[in-house]
Design an enzyme around this catalytic site. Sequence first.
Site, PDB file in Angstrom:
ATOM      1  N   GLU A  94       0.822  -1.213   0.000  1.00  0.00           N
ATOM      2  CA  GLU A  94       0.000   0.000   0.000  1.00  0.00           C
ATOM      3  C   GLU A  94       0.853   1.258   0.000  1.00  0.00           C
ATOM      4  O   GLU A  94       1.987   1.265   0.474  1.00  0.00           O
ATOM      5  CB  GLU A  94      -0.967  -0.005   1.182  1.00  0.00           C
ATOM      6  N   CYS A 335      -1.304   2.525   8.487  1.00  0.00           N
ATOM      7  CA  CYS A 335      -0.213   1.660   8.951  1.00  0.00           C
ATOM      8  C   CYS A 335      -0.431   0.173   8.673  1.00  0.00           C
ATOM      9  O   CYS A 335      -0.452  -0.647   9.583  1.00  0.00           O
ATOM     10  CB  CYS A 335       0.035   1.868  10.433  1.00  0.00           C
TER      11      CYS A 335
END
EC number: 2.1.1.192
Length: 349
Positions: A94, A335
């Site tokens: 990501e 995260c």
Amino acid sequence: MESWTDIRSMNMEELTAAVEAAGEKKFRAKQIYGWLHQKLIRSGDEMKNVPAACREKILREHPLYGVTEVERYVSKIDGTSKFLFELYDGNIIESVLMKYKHGNSVCISSQAGCRMGCRFCASTLLGLSRNLYPSEMLDQIYAIQRATGERVSHIVVMGTGEPFDNFEALCRMIEMLTDEQGLHISRRNITVSTCGLVPKIYEFADRYPQVTLAISLHAPNDVMRRELMPVANRYAMKELMEAADYYVEKTGRRITFEYSLVKDVNDQKEHAEMLSALVKGLNCHINLIPVNPVKEREYRQSEQNHIQAFQHILEKHHIQVTVRREMGRDISAACGQLRKGYKERSGNG
Ligand code: SAH
């Protein structure tokens, strides 16, 4: 020395050697490099001025790896976009695009997964799948620039993975990104965040003194840091702070410490006092990050008044401190949580 043979990870020297080995003229290397790193092409046939036979010969030996967008989330609040990308072997990573007044900043991943084991972090829950190639770090930036049509000016290496655990690929990526034959991004606009692999901090300060370094500290002493970050068992706080001192001395630049505030764990007033004493006299900036709760862990975000009290104590000691503004709150999944969620949904976890 590590080397990569996929075409977008190769520097001009290596590409020139490959072109010559294929019996082609040297100037083709420059053309190909421009297509890959300035025109940001996605496939070989986009190299319009390179004869098909020539590019096919080279691409057979040196495949073109990159990232393919599989999902995108765009915040309605601040325009922050999160991208899930698939790699050539099916791994998922990501990246995030954040829009600031000073320009567009992209946060990239350096590894598929992570093996550092920080207790509050989702990226490490499934362990390390593999290191990313330089091309795969670069292409996160290229793909975002292609997809949005917006120029990217700042890079932060703060996505999934520990960049200093993939050190040579990180260095190659920085060199190609700042090269005038590539996107020519200024070294000063790059920030690398590490959990604190001490020997690499020294090496990095020597090799890239203009790049901004951020160290994930998260605790004011060894006992607490070891509870939150297994890497603290390898390197004591004293060694870590000596390395931070070295970076500041060597580069003449300010260092950043990230400190994620976890309710009732590291967010008390005495912790702020200890932290102040720890960094006293060092040219640094402390970035307080209200921890993002990860569902597999019981850690909670500190309350607003605790965050403020913590900040005020640091300010009282004349330490530069900011509380990280939460970007893209409505698309959450900070995260490493996006990647993990995707893997679970697609039965790929
Ligand atoms: N491995 C590098 C970079 C990736 S993490 C490092 O450790 O610095 C980027 C930052 O996000 C680090 O400071 C990391 O500790 C922090 N982080 C990870 N999970 C988090 C969470 N759930 N909430 C808040 N910060 C988190």
